[in-house]
Motif scaffolding. Structure first.
Motif, PDB file in Angstrom:
ATOM      1  N   MET A  27       0.837  -1.198   0.000  1.00 30.52           N
ATOM      2  CA  MET A  27       0.000   0.000   0.000  1.00 30.52           C
ATOM      3  C   MET A  27       0.871   1.246   0.000  1.00 30.52           C
ATOM      4  O   MET A  27       2.067   1.178   0.289  1.00 30.52           O
ATOM      5  N   LYS A  28       0.251   2.369  -0.317  1.00 29.46           N
ATOM      6  CA  LYS A  28       0.947   3.646  -0.323  1.00 29.46           C
ATOM      7  C   LYS A  28       0.180   4.612   0.575  1.00 29.46           C
ATOM      8  O   LYS A  28      -1.031   4.769   0.433  1.00 29.46           O
ATOM      9  N   LEU A  29       0.908   5.235   1.498  1.00 28.30           N
ATOM     10  CA  LEU A  29       0.302   6.155   2.450  1.00 28.30           C
ATOM     11  C   LEU A  29       1.015   7.499   2.393  1.00 28.30           C
ATOM     12  O   LEU A  29       2.195   7.581   2.031  1.00 28.30           O
ATOM     13  N   ALA A  30       0.300   8.554   2.779  1.00 29.43           N
ATOM     14  CA  ALA A  30       0.866   9.903   2.805  1.00 29.43           C
ATOM     15  C   ALA A  30       0.200  10.693   3.918  1.00 29.43           C
ATOM     16  O   ALA A  30      -0.806  10.265   4.502  1.00 29.43           O
ATOM     17  N   SER A  31       0.765  11.850   4.193  1.00 35.80           N
ATOM     18  CA  SER A  31       0.157  12.807   5.125  1.00 35.80           C
ATOM     19  C   SER A  31      -0.027  14.122   4.381  1.00 35.80           C
ATOM     20  O   SER A  31       0.892  14.602   3.723  1.00 35.80           O
TER      21      SER A  31
ATOM     22  N   VAL B 253      -4.700   7.351   2.243  1.00 38.65           N
ATOM     23  CA  VAL B 253      -4.266   6.222   1.425  1.00 38.65           C
ATOM     24  C   VAL B 253      -4.208   6.701  -0.016  1.00 38.65           C
ATOM     25  O   VAL B 253      -5.128   7.384  -0.492  1.00 38.65           O
ATOM     26  N   VAL B 254      -3.129   6.364  -0.711  1.00 40.14           N
ATOM     27  CA  VAL B 254      -2.906   6.834  -2.081  1.00 40.14           C
ATOM     28  C   VAL B 254      -2.853   5.630  -3.020  1.00 40.14           C
ATOM     29  O   VAL B 254      -2.307   4.576  -2.656  1.00 40.14           O
ATOM     30  N   ASN B 255      -3.392   5.763  -4.214  1.00 39.24           N
ATOM     31  CA  ASN B 255      -3.376   4.632  -5.144  1.00 39.24           C
ATOM     32  C   ASN B 255      -1.984   4.418  -5.737  1.00 39.24           C
ATOM     33  O   ASN B 255      -1.075   5.242  -5.568  1.00 39.24           O
ATOM     34  N   LYS B 256      -1.826   3.312  -6.440  1.00 47.46           N
ATOM     35  CA  LYS B 256      -0.523   2.919  -6.976  1.00 47.46           C
ATOM     36  C   LYS B 256       0.052   3.974  -7.913  1.00 47.46           C
ATOM     37  O   LYS B 256       1.265   4.227  -7.912  1.00 47.46           O
ATOM     38  N   GLU B 257      -0.805   4.606  -8.697  1.00 44.89           N
ATOM     39  CA  GLU B 257      -0.334   5.586  -9.685  1.00 44.89           C
ATOM     40  C   GLU B 257      -0.098   6.970  -9.091  1.00 44.89           C
ATOM     41  O   GLU B 257       0.317   7.892  -9.798  1.00 44.89           O
ATOM     42  N   LEU B 258      -0.395   7.153  -7.814  1.00 49.55           N
ATOM     43  CA  LEU B 258      -0.217   8.426  -7.098  1.00 49.55           C
ATOM     44  C   LEU B 258      -1.125   9.524  -7.660  1.00 49.55           C
ATOM     45  O   LEU B 258      -0.773  10.706  -7.623  1.00 49.55           O
TER      46      LEU B 258
ATOM     47  N   ILE C 110      -8.674  -0.739   1.943  1.00 46.98           N
ATOM     48  CA  ILE C 110      -8.955   0.560   1.329  1.00 46.98           C
ATOM     49  C   ILE C 110      -8.077   0.755   0.099  1.00 46.98           C
ATOM     50  O   ILE C 110      -8.536   1.201  -0.965  1.00 46.98           O
ATOM     51  N   TYR C 111      -6.808   0.403   0.227  1.00 50.39           N
ATOM     52  CA  TYR C 111      -5.858   0.558  -0.881  1.00 50.39           C
ATOM     53  C   TYR C 111      -6.282  -0.271  -2.089  1.00 50.39           C
ATOM     54  O   TYR C 111      -6.253   0.203  -3.235  1.00 50.39           O
ATOM     55  N   GLU C 112      -6.698  -1.509  -1.861  1.00 49.44           N
ATOM     56  CA  GLU C 112      -7.100  -2.385  -2.958  1.00 49.44           C
ATOM     57  C   GLU C 112      -8.365  -1.869  -3.636  1.00 49.44           C
ATOM     58  O   GLU C 112      -8.481  -1.904  -4.872  1.00 49.44           O
ATOM     59  N   GLN C 113      -9.313  -1.365  -2.844  1.00 49.70           N
ATOM     60  CA  GLN C 113     -10.532  -0.801  -3.424  1.00 49.70           C
ATOM     61  C   GLN C 113     -10.228   0.462  -4.233  1.00 49.70           C
ATOM     62  O   GLN C 113     -10.820   0.702  -5.287  1.00 49.70           O
ATOM     63  N   LEU C 114      -9.289   1.249  -3.733  1.00 47.30           N
ATOM     64  CA  LEU C 114      -8.907   2.484  -4.428  1.00 47.30           C
ATOM     65  C   LEU C 114      -8.287   2.156  -5.781  1.00 47.30           C
ATOM     66  O   LEU C 114      -8.569   2.805  -6.798  1.00 47.30           O
ATOM     67  N   ASN C 115      -7.461   1.123  -5.827  1.00 47.57           N
ATOM     68  CA  ASN C 115      -6.805   0.732  -7.073  1.00 47.57           C
ATOM     69  C   ASN C 115      -7.766   0.074  -8.058  1.00 47.57           C
ATOM     70  O   ASN C 115      -7.609   0.220  -9.284  1.00 47.57           O
ATOM     71  N   SER C 116      -8.746  -0.647  -7.551  1.00 46.24           N
ATOM     72  CA  SER C 116      -9.680  -1.345  -8.428  1.00 46.24           C
ATOM     73  C   SER C 116     -10.752  -0.429  -8.994  1.00 46.24           C
ATOM     74  O   SER C 116     -11.452  -0.785  -9.948  1.00 46.24           O
TER      75      SER C 116
END
Length: 330
Positions: free
Chosen positions: A1-5, A17-22, A52-58
């Motif tokens: 997963m990718k996370l940010a603040s 939570v950020v998707n794979k493509e940012l 959440i990350y997987e749903q965001l990417n899908s």
């Protein structure tokens, strides 16, 4: 997963939570409001955030999402309880010493160098590098860093690898002309190490299963100053101590708290014309070749970009893109 603040007018920012493509992100206050809170309770939060990350990417999760590029990113963990930077690329240290005709102690190959840095505030990928005086020798240092969960004292290097939860890249800014006086006191860095800047996101180890192998990140780290690429060393090559060994070194006599950040030190490849990740090393190579350095340290107005891309050329952590600016007291 990718996370940010992201910036929400608080010191610790807001976890997203950020998707794979940012490109897309989503706030997750029902799980954790800040990065530190997420990591403090990682055993409970990991699966929730991964879902959440997987749903965001899908594309199945759309409500509440926003364009990641439209918000101001902070350092992924804007302040940490512990920040320790190693010097895992011993060939870099060897080169610096060679340039000043000093021998490298044999112990440097078996016992890591490490210092504790300022973790009361980290700065974001697009924040200015504010320095009061150009004469202090402003330099960038492109590095890889990891973030851990709770690490017990006395952990072995092999066990330590299991405590790495996230990987990212950083710019560990150094003021080179202040370093000699500090080191001469034999008490370590302080004034010569201003705040460290981070890439926009941190990435979980499972996301990097093909690149983060044996405690090393096997990809080129690209550094460009004012649009000119100065170095592209592969971070998995010439790394004398892997991150497991660095963590074990830091935890020899005390536990490390969740959210501890461990840096690799300046990434460097020996014998490569593009193997440097800081100006100091380039100046050392010039001194060895020509008897004196010719590349100046950074000046006000200079722009430094640091990035790491995957095998298909996509940015993994996002780009560090900063300008050097004169610090003005507010």
């Amino acid at each position: 997963m990718k996370l940010a603040s992201i910036d929400n007018n608080t010191r610790d920012g807001e976890l997203v939570v950020v998707n794979k493509e940012l490109t897309k992100a989503i706030r997750v206050p029902e799980i954790a409001s800040t990065m530190q809170l997420a990591i403090d309770n990682w055993a409970d939060n990991e699966t929730k955030l991964q879902n959440i990350y997987e749903q965001l990417n899908s594309g199945t999760l759309t409500t509440g999402t926003f364009d990641f590029a439209t918000v101001r990113v902070l350092a992924p963990i804007p302040r940490a309880y512990h920040w320790a930077d190693g010097s895992a690329y011993v060939t870099h240290v060897e080169l610096v010493r060679k340039a000043r005709n000093a021998e490298l102690p044999e112990s440097f190959w078996t016992d890591p160098l490490m210092y504790m840095g300022a973790s009361d505030a980290f700065i974001g990928a697009h924040d200015d590098i504010e320095i009061e005086n150009e004469e202090w020798g402003i330099d960038f240092e492109s590095e890889v860093a990891v973030i851990t969960d709770d690490v017990p004292a006395g952990v072995s290097a092999e066990e330590a690898l299991n405590h790495i939860k996230f990987v990212t890249i950083i710019n560990d800014v150094s003021l080179r002309n202040l370093i000699p006086n500090e080191l001469s006191k034999q008490f370590g860095f302080y004034q010569s190490k201003p705040w460290t800047s981070f890439a926009p996101v941190i990435v979980s180890v499972d996301e990097l299963k093909n690149e983060f192998v044996d405690g090393k990140l096997h990809l080129p780290l690209i550094s460009a100053l004012n649009g000119e690429v100065l170095g592209t060393p592969n971070a998995g090559i010439d790394m004398t101590f892997n991150f497991g060994e660095l963590i074990a070194h830091a935890a020899k006599t005390r536990s490390l708290m969740a959210g501890t950040v461990i840096g690799s030190g300046t990434v460097a490849n020996q014998g490569s014309p593009t193997g440097s990740s800081c100006i100091a090393e380039i100046r050392c190579l010039e001194t060895i070749k020509d008897g004196k350095p010719s590349t100046p340290f950074m000046k006000f107005g200079d722009q430094i970009e640091i990035e790491m891309k995957n095998a298909v050329g996509a940015s993994i952590f996002g780009k560090i893109n900063q300008k050097v600016k004169k610090y003005e007291k507010k």
